[in-house]
Design an enzyme around this catalytic site. Structure first.
Site, PDB file in Angstrom:
ATOM      1  N   ASP B 121      19.861  78.592  32.851  1.00  9.05           N
ATOM      2  CA  ASP B 121      19.174  78.124  34.054  1.00  9.05           C
ATOM      3  C   ASP B 121      18.003  79.057  34.356  1.00  9.05           C
ATOM      4  O   ASP B 121      18.159  80.277  34.360  1.00  9.05           O
ATOM      5  CB  ASP B 121      20.160  78.086  35.228  1.00  9.05           C
ATOM      6  CG  ASP B 121      19.653  77.189  36.333  1.00  9.05           C
ATOM      7  OD1 ASP B 121      18.880  76.249  36.053  1.00  9.05           O
ATOM      8  OD2 ASP B 121      20.018  77.425  37.501  1.00  9.05           O
ATOM      9  N   HIS B 128      10.026  78.161  45.368  1.00  4.63           N
ATOM     10  CA  HIS B 128      11.466  78.403  45.503  1.00  4.63           C
ATOM     11  C   HIS B 128      11.783  79.888  45.346  1.00  4.63           C
ATOM     12  O   HIS B 128      12.548  80.449  46.140  1.00  4.63           O
ATOM     13  CB  HIS B 128      12.240  77.587  44.462  1.00  4.63           C
ATOM     14  CG  HIS B 128      13.701  77.914  44.402  1.00  4.63           C
ATOM     15  ND1 HIS B 128      14.612  77.461  45.342  1.00  4.63           N
ATOM     16  CD2 HIS B 128      14.418  78.673  43.534  1.00  4.63           C
ATOM     17  CE1 HIS B 128      15.822  77.915  45.038  1.00  4.63           C
ATOM     18  NE2 HIS B 128      15.737  78.654  43.956  1.00  4.63           N
ATOM     19  N   GLU B 192      20.781  72.265  44.068  1.00  2.89           N
ATOM     20  CA  GLU B 192      19.479  72.668  43.536  1.00  2.89           C
ATOM     21  C   GLU B 192      18.924  71.520  42.714  1.00  2.89           C
ATOM     22  O   GLU B 192      19.559  71.070  41.746  1.00  2.89           O
ATOM     23  CB  GLU B 192      19.569  73.954  42.700  1.00  2.89           C
ATOM     24  CG  GLU B 192      19.816  75.185  43.562  1.00  2.89           C
ATOM     25  CD  GLU B 192      19.656  76.519  42.849  1.00  2.89           C
ATOM     26  OE1 GLU B 192      19.398  77.527  43.527  1.00  2.89           O
ATOM     27  OE2 GLU B 192      19.801  76.561  41.607  1.00  2.89           O
ATOM     28  N   GLU B 194      16.804  70.092  40.024  1.00  9.53           N
ATOM     29  CA  GLU B 194      16.199  70.619  38.807  1.00  9.53           C
ATOM     30  C   GLU B 194      16.016  69.517  37.770  1.00  9.53           C
ATOM     31  O   GLU B 194      16.628  68.449  37.854  1.00  9.53           O
ATOM     32  CB  GLU B 194      17.086  71.713  38.178  1.00  9.53           C
ATOM     33  CG  GLU B 194      17.376  72.887  39.089  1.00  9.53           C
ATOM     34  CD  GLU B 194      17.944  74.095  38.354  1.00  9.53           C
ATOM     35  OE1 GLU B 194      17.657  74.258  37.151  1.00  9.53           O
ATOM     36  OE2 GLU B 194      18.672  74.880  38.995  1.00  9.53           O
ATOM     37  N   ASP B 226      22.179  71.839  40.236  1.00  9.33           N
ATOM     38  CA  ASP B 226      22.901  73.096  40.019  1.00  9.33           C
ATOM     39  C   ASP B 226      23.561  73.517  41.340  1.00  9.33           C
ATOM     40  O   ASP B 226      23.059  74.376  42.054  1.00  9.33           O
ATOM     41  CB  ASP B 226      21.915  74.161  39.541  1.00  9.33           C
ATOM     42  CG  ASP B 226      22.609  75.427  39.085  1.00  9.33           C
ATOM     43  OD1 ASP B 226      23.693  75.315  38.484  1.00  9.33           O
ATOM     44  OD2 ASP B 226      22.066  76.520  39.323  1.00  9.33           O
ATOM     45  N   ARG B 230      26.212  79.630  48.200  1.00  9.29           N
ATOM     46  CA  ARG B 230      25.289  80.706  48.579  1.00  9.29           C
ATOM     47  C   ARG B 230      25.983  81.950  49.102  1.00  9.29           C
ATOM     48  O   ARG B 230      25.488  83.069  48.919  1.00  9.29           O
ATOM     49  CB  ARG B 230      24.306  80.200  49.643  1.00  9.29           C
ATOM     50  CG  ARG B 230      23.476  79.011  49.223  1.00  9.29           C
ATOM     51  CD  ARG B 230      22.617  79.326  48.010  1.00  9.29           C
ATOM     52  NE  ARG B 230      21.759  78.192  47.686  1.00  9.29           N
ATOM     53  CZ  ARG B 230      21.040  78.115  46.568  1.00  9.29           C
ATOM     54  NH1 ARG B 230      21.069  79.098  45.670  1.00  9.29           N
ATOM     55  NH2 ARG B 230      20.293  77.065  46.337  1.00  9.29           N
ATOM     56  N   GLN B 233      27.390  83.683  46.115  1.00 13.48           N
ATOM     57  CA  GLN B 233      26.244  84.213  45.362  1.00 13.48           C
ATOM     58  C   GLN B 233      25.715  85.512  45.964  1.00 13.48           C
ATOM     59  O   GLN B 233      25.455  86.491  45.248  1.00 13.48           O
ATOM     60  CB  GLN B 233      25.134  83.156  45.340  1.00 13.48           C
ATOM     61  CG  GLN B 233      23.918  83.527  44.498  1.00 13.48           C
ATOM     62  CD  GLN B 233      22.865  82.409  44.485  1.00 13.48           C
ATOM     63  OE1 GLN B 233      23.077  81.339  45.042  1.00 13.48           O
ATOM     64  NE2 GLN B 233      21.738  82.659  43.837  1.00 13.48           N
ATOM     65  N   LYS B 246      27.838  79.667  40.702  1.00 16.08           N
ATOM     66  CA  LYS B 246      27.137  78.612  39.975  1.00 16.08           C
ATOM     67  C   LYS B 246      28.054  77.881  39.009  1.00 16.08           C
ATOM     68  O   LYS B 246      27.581  77.078  38.207  1.00 16.08           O
ATOM     69  CB  LYS B 246      25.988  79.237  39.178  1.00 16.08           C
ATOM     70  CG  LYS B 246      24.943  79.923  40.033  1.00 16.08           C
ATOM     71  CD  LYS B 246      24.026  78.926  40.707  1.00 16.08           C
ATOM     72  CE  LYS B 246      22.823  79.630  41.294  1.00 16.08           C
ATOM     73  NZ  LYS B 246      21.791  78.640  41.679  1.00 16.08           N
ATOM     74  N   THR B 250      27.876  71.560  37.576  1.00 17.16           N
ATOM     75  CA  THR B 250      26.447  71.287  37.449  1.00 17.16           C
ATOM     76  C   THR B 250      26.350  69.835  37.021  1.00 17.16           C
ATOM     77  O   THR B 250      26.868  69.476  35.961  1.00 17.16           O
ATOM     78  CB  THR B 250      25.813  72.207  36.385  1.00 17.16           C
ATOM     79  OG1 THR B 250      26.017  73.571  36.759  1.00 17.16           O
ATOM     80  CG2 THR B 250      24.320  71.941  36.243  1.00 17.16           C
ATOM     81  N   GLU B 351      16.530  76.675  51.347  1.00 12.66           N
ATOM     82  CA  GLU B 351      15.123  76.756  51.723  1.00 12.66           C
ATOM     83  C   GLU B 351      14.813  75.831  52.898  1.00 12.66           C
ATOM     84  O   GLU B 351      14.104  76.214  53.816  1.00 12.66           O
ATOM     85  CB  GLU B 351      14.244  76.319  50.548  1.00 12.66           C
ATOM     86  CG  GLU B 351      14.239  77.243  49.372  1.00 12.66           C
ATOM     87  CD  GLU B 351      13.509  76.609  48.206  1.00 12.66           C
ATOM     88  OE1 GLU B 351      14.187  76.074  47.323  1.00 12.66           O
ATOM     89  OE2 GLU B 351      12.278  76.631  48.209  1.00 12.66           O
TER      90      GLU B 351
END
Lengths: 403, 403
Positions: B121, B128, B192, B194, B226, B230, B233, B246, B250, B351
């Site tokens: 990844d 971002h 996420e 992607e 993904d 948080r 993380q 993570k 996915t 975000e």
């Protein structure tokens, strides 16, 4: 299992300094001039041809030994592992079957023993984590806040795992320069002395396993050298961790020493700084009293014991499933660099030379990091009374960069 | 290839808002009540049964379509990809072969299209990287020093990649508490947005590939969510990067849109802050003008364009081989979260809500992070004149944690 015999009809297995006595019986994959890669077990200076054993009806592993990796055998599960170990012990004991098909190790080529499904590398020596942390971030930020609470790990690259004896090409990479980054051959090439645990059972997405279950899922162990490009690592590693600095090659020993063989050497690890959360607590010690060390061009360098580690492979595996991450047969879990507290007990040149500041002498030559042509070897054995459980060699020689 | 026809004899493929016109022809894996998983191509509201096509002699792919993944077909290489695409275009064009074996998409179950070999990844949206960097480390340290010089990436976990429609279990994990770490259900579950690139050729240990070679190695693209915990993380990620945060799952789209289909939409990416080192320079733009976005419980949330990205998949793949790391067919490379500069263009709740400080409204309900039962969907399409190249749905619904 019946009482463990102490001697084999294969004489070399009975020598006190032999890595492969009858108490060991590590699994690997070999080929000869006449035969394709297949599974075998090391005994003394010989290899038991397991595929041929099965062809002759001496044991039953559902055809899994005729494969170029151990994965299919491992996937049969722990009862099969125990049954085959017991049967091989009978065949190879002093009063065993001298018609058991053998190949001289000298006539065999050894291959990667498993098809590595995924590779995860941990960071479980407190000495190493602190020493390297000082060099990368200074003493105040050396040990991350969560270090004593969880086995910190990251996903490595399975495709770059190679078997002992494979040459390692010095990598090119992007490193920090005085006027911005530069593309260069690595100048700070290092080793990492580790133990690798091989996962022997699958778990499902969303499923967590306990430390006890995790231990039952581990098939065995290899020596593991996690070659590291320190200059590339320093520039790339924040915030997402090491990447190309660790993908130049990871060397493992060709022989997988089973958990069963190491069981008599079970040991406590490093003293705990704080209690662990319940999901990481283990009911019995999860480490092994096992000498490990490394050589450079034949000279002994770092020398320590696996039981300096803070988190066991079972704790690492349990944590790995914490979020529900599925594990699969053939997953490889690196222990993290094994370093004792003293400078001559460290498992990486970065620590031993304190970031390249204090060179070491190797056969009369000065070294800070690894030079082209240098050979790094790992060794490891658990010392019994009159025998030892060893891994055999785990070596690699560094080739010049291809610029 | 001959002139691209604009219409198919399958009526649904000719609608302007259909994701799967004859110009697209994305590959996937499907099964029906009567047939085991096999390879197919989406066209309108139908799936071409490629295994059956080959059985009837309509095309030749060496039997690779009768497999439950695309890997064996992909391994045939680019000439085979081009040849099959050309042949399918003939069969499905307005004047094509109306006996081509089809299955209604409504009658099919879609599976993971590839056996994911390894998953990497990246982190290639500057918006971002900056936005998240501010939240994790403050504005001064937000964008890492190397960010504009190299595609920062980390190895993810291939075993947790699932196909669209798979439920995602909210993970448990270790997070920072007021009095030391606690074991808890994730409280800051995020998505996420992607794009995933699928590697279609092998490279060897010690071999580097150029950006041009890398582009030739990419088979196609999927949408990729993904999922990210948080709070887990934030506690685990230093110094070795995200790990269990993570690995909860996915999600990728079931349809792999080929590079060939996206070729007309080739586009420059974000403006460069500084020149790249030669190994990362590309001779022609490596991005696509492609709308991407995500929904929550059906409501449109973030909406942007893939061409906001700073590093292309080809640059990421070239960098990935920088140290000599071998790549393999079926490797999956996540682009990194795709975020435009504005708040309604961001590809993650972290975000969009500025770390949970500014809730968003979804169907009249307030959200900072994802709640149990929420469904996240991704979408993506390149808009042509009168048609679009789309990916179809990429969704997942969050189940409560299993404590």
């Amino acid at each position: 299992m019946a009482k463990q015999p102490r001697r084999s009809w294969i004489a070399a297995a009975n020598k006190e300094d032999c890595d492969f006595p009858i108490q060991n019986l590590p699994f690997g994959v070999f080929s000869t001039a006449d035969s394709a890669p297949r599974c075998g077990v090391a005994i003394g200076d010989m290899i038991v041809d397991l595929a041929e054993c099965e062809a002759r009806g001496l044991l039953d592993a559902k055809g899994s030994f005729a494969r170029p990796h151990l994965n299919d055998f491992i996937a049969l599960g722990r009862p099969a592992w125990d049954r085959i170990r017991e049967r091989l012990t009978e065949l190879l004991a002093e009063d065993g079957n001298q018609d058991t098909p053998l190949v001289a190790m000298a006539d065999a080529t050894l291959h990667l023993p498993i098809r590595v499904t995924e590779f995860t590398d941990f960071y479980a020596s407190k000495n190493h984590a602190f020493n390297v942390g000082v060099l990368f971030r200074g003493p105040e930020n050396a040990l991350p806040a969560q270090w004593t609470h969880m086995p910190i790990g990251y996903n490595g690259r399975a495709s770059s795992v190679v078997v002992s004896g494979t040459d390692i090409r010095r990598p090119m990479g992007q490193v920090k320069g005085d006027d911005g980054p530069v593309w260069t051959a690595c100048k700070r090439l290092d080793l990492e002395l580790e133990l690798g645990a091989i996962v022997g059972a699958d778990s499902n997405l969303g499923e967590r396993v306990s430390v006890e279950q995790a231990e039952q899922m581990i098939f065995g162990y290899v020596l593991l050298n996690d070659w590291s490009a320190r200059d590339i690592q320093a520039w790339e590693y924040q915030p997402l961790g090491p990447f190309q600095s660790k993908a130049l090659g990871t060397t493992i020993s060709p022989w997988v020493v089973t958990q069963a063989a190491l069981e008599p050497f079970r040991s406590a690890g490093a003293e705990r700084v704080n209690p662990l959360l319940p999901y990481l607590q283990e009911e019995r010690p999860g480490f092994y009293d096992m000498t490990v060390g490394w050589t450079m061009n034949g000279q002994r360098m770092g020398h320590t014991n696996y039981n300096v580690m803070y988190f066991s492979s079972a704790q690492q595996l349990a944590h790995h499933t914490g979020s529900g991450c599925p594990m699969r047969v053939g997953d490889l879990l690196g222990s993290g660099t094994i370093s004792g507290p003293e400078i001559n007990e460290t498992g990486a040149l970065l620590e031993m030379t304190q970031g390249g500041k204090n060179p070491v002498t190797v056969n009369g030559e000065s070294r800070t990091f690894i030079q082209d042509g240098d050979e790094i070897g790992l060794y490891g054995y658990a010392q019994g009374s009159g025998y030892r459980i060893g891994f055999g060699p785990c070596t690699g020689t560094v080739l010049p960069a291809s610029e």
